[in-house]
Design an enzyme around this catalytic site. Structure first.
Site, mmCIF file in Angstrom:
data_model
loop_
_atom_site.group_PDB
_atom_site.id
_atom_site.type_symbol
_atom_site.label_atom_id
_atom_site.label_comp_id
_atom_site.label_asym_id
_atom_site.label_seq_id
_atom_site.Cartn_x
_atom_site.Cartn_y
_atom_site.Cartn_z
ATOM 1 C CD GLN A 123 -3.650 -4.347 6.558
ATOM 2 O OE1 GLN A 123 -3.713 -3.310 5.904
ATOM 3 N NE2 GLN A 123 -4.005 -5.522 6.083
ATOM 4 C CG ASP B 274 -10.108 -0.046 4.866
ATOM 5 O OD1 ASP B 274 -9.832 -0.551 3.768
ATOM 6 O OD2 ASP B 274 -9.406 -0.166 5.884
ATOM 7 C CE LYS C 46 -3.881 -2.286 2.205
ATOM 8 N NZ LYS C 46 -4.464 -2.755 3.472
HETATM 9 N N1 GUN Z 1 -6.841 -6.571 5.991
HETATM 10 C C1 GUN Z 1 -6.983 -7.279 4.841
HETATM 11 N N2 GUN Z 1 -7.556 -6.518 3.888
HETATM 12 C C2 GUN Z 1 -7.797 -5.321 4.441
HETATM 13 C C3 GUN Z 1 -8.374 -4.109 3.953
HETATM 14 O O1 GUN Z 1 -8.811 -3.980 2.798
HETATM 15 N N3 GUN Z 1 -8.429 -3.089 4.844
HETATM 16 C C4 GUN Z 1 -7.968 -3.197 6.112
HETATM 17 N N4 GUN Z 1 -8.068 -2.140 6.901
HETATM 18 N N5 GUN Z 1 -7.434 -4.290 6.595
HETATM 19 C C5 GUN Z 1 -7.348 -5.346 5.755
#
Ligand code: GUN
Length: 297
Positions: free
Chosen positions: A98, A121, A54
């Protein structure tokens, strides 16, 4: 008939290019870069990989990336204090904590603390509610990415039968809402669904998001169905392999002979998630700066 392979990797690359170009325009207009803050608590290896990619993608798109890595034993109060600080920080347009968080932390309480206008998100109840009633907010990245692939391939989805397998808050439920908004006739199937093969057989569109390797079989599919496979499952290593293969929730080799189009795993839905995250962050930046969001975003 061999199904067309829906190339999510190529689509995601185009989206990232477009976001990158618009991020440059944003910087000229706003006098600052769009910014994404990512918070990682603890050292889960998979999460570390996600967070690193990311960060790279954010910088590559010409946006500011703020990484916050906290120890696994961080208290909820300290984590909430960081979220508050990011909410107040004008350089931060999007906040992503996350998941999963270490066991002593309450995912929902932390998500609830994120400003809904920075919740790129789309996990905050305010954004889930906005999606449910058709207001603009933020939509979770994976289902929005699936929707982009579907409309790119099929155009108008009106009246099509869609079956979503899986009812998670992150994928299944928002996916169903998006399909409903696009006037599809939507069924959400799950582990208690009776006669899942019979339900799937009706579907012009199948979105599989259950997390069970190759569960959806070719015989379940209607001829010519469009199949979106959200699953990423690692098989046990075969003889001579160090790591098992990655497969989706759909038996790709079989489904290829029945479907008209299908996303591969890897290289289908996966790459879309980060591309949509960058897109959501740039949308947040335009809104937070009081600027009109470009239509092509
Ligand atoms: N963990 C796995 N995929 C994601 C996501 O798209 N967003 C977040 N915040 N955590 C994750």
């Amino acid at each position: 008939m061999t199904a067309e392979r829906i190339d999510g990797k190529a689509f995601a690359a185009l989206l990232r290019e477009r976001v990158g170009a618009l991020a440059t325009q944003f910087e000229h207009k706003a006098g600052r870069k769009a910014g994404l803050a990512v918070v990682l608590v603890g050292e889960d290896p998979a999460s570390q990989v996600y967070v690193r990619s990311k960060h790279k993608a954010t910088v590559a798109a010409g946006m500011e990336s703020f990484e916050h890595r906290l120890p696994a034993d961080t208290s909820e109060a300290d984590l909430l204090a960081l979220v508050e600080q990011l909410n107040a920080d004008e350089a931060v347009d999007g906040i992503l904590v996350q998941l999963p968080l270490p066991g002593h932390l309450d995912d929902q309480a932390v998500i609830a603390a994120i400003s809904p206008d920075k919740d790129v998100d789309g996990f905050h109840v305010t954004n889930a509610g906005r999606l449910a009633v058709g207001q603009s907010g933020f939509v979770p990245c994976t289902p929005l990415g699936c929707m982009m692939l579907l409309t790119d391939r099929l155009g108008d989805l009106s009246g099509l039968e869609a079956v979503v397998i899986g009812r998670s808050n992150i994928v299944g439920k928002p996916m169903a809402q998006l399909l409903l908004d696009a006037n599809a006739t939507v069924t959400i199937a799950h582990s208690r669904t009776k006669d899942l093969p019979g339900v799937v057989k009706r579907a012009d569109i199948v979105v599989a998001a259950v997390g069970r390797a190759e569960m959806v079989k070719a015989e379940w599919l209607k001829d010519g169905a469009t199949v979106i496979d959200v699953g990423i499952n690692r098989l046990p290593p075969a003889e001579g392999e160090e790591k098992g293969r990655l497969v989706g929730d759909v038996d790709y080799a079989g489904a290829e002979g029945v479907a008209s189009a299908i996303t591969p795993v890897p290289g289908g839905v996966g790459p879309m998630t980060i591309a949509v995250l960058l897109r959501n962050t740039l949308v947040a930046a335009y809104r937070n700066a009081g600027l009109a969001v470009p239509e092509i975003l």
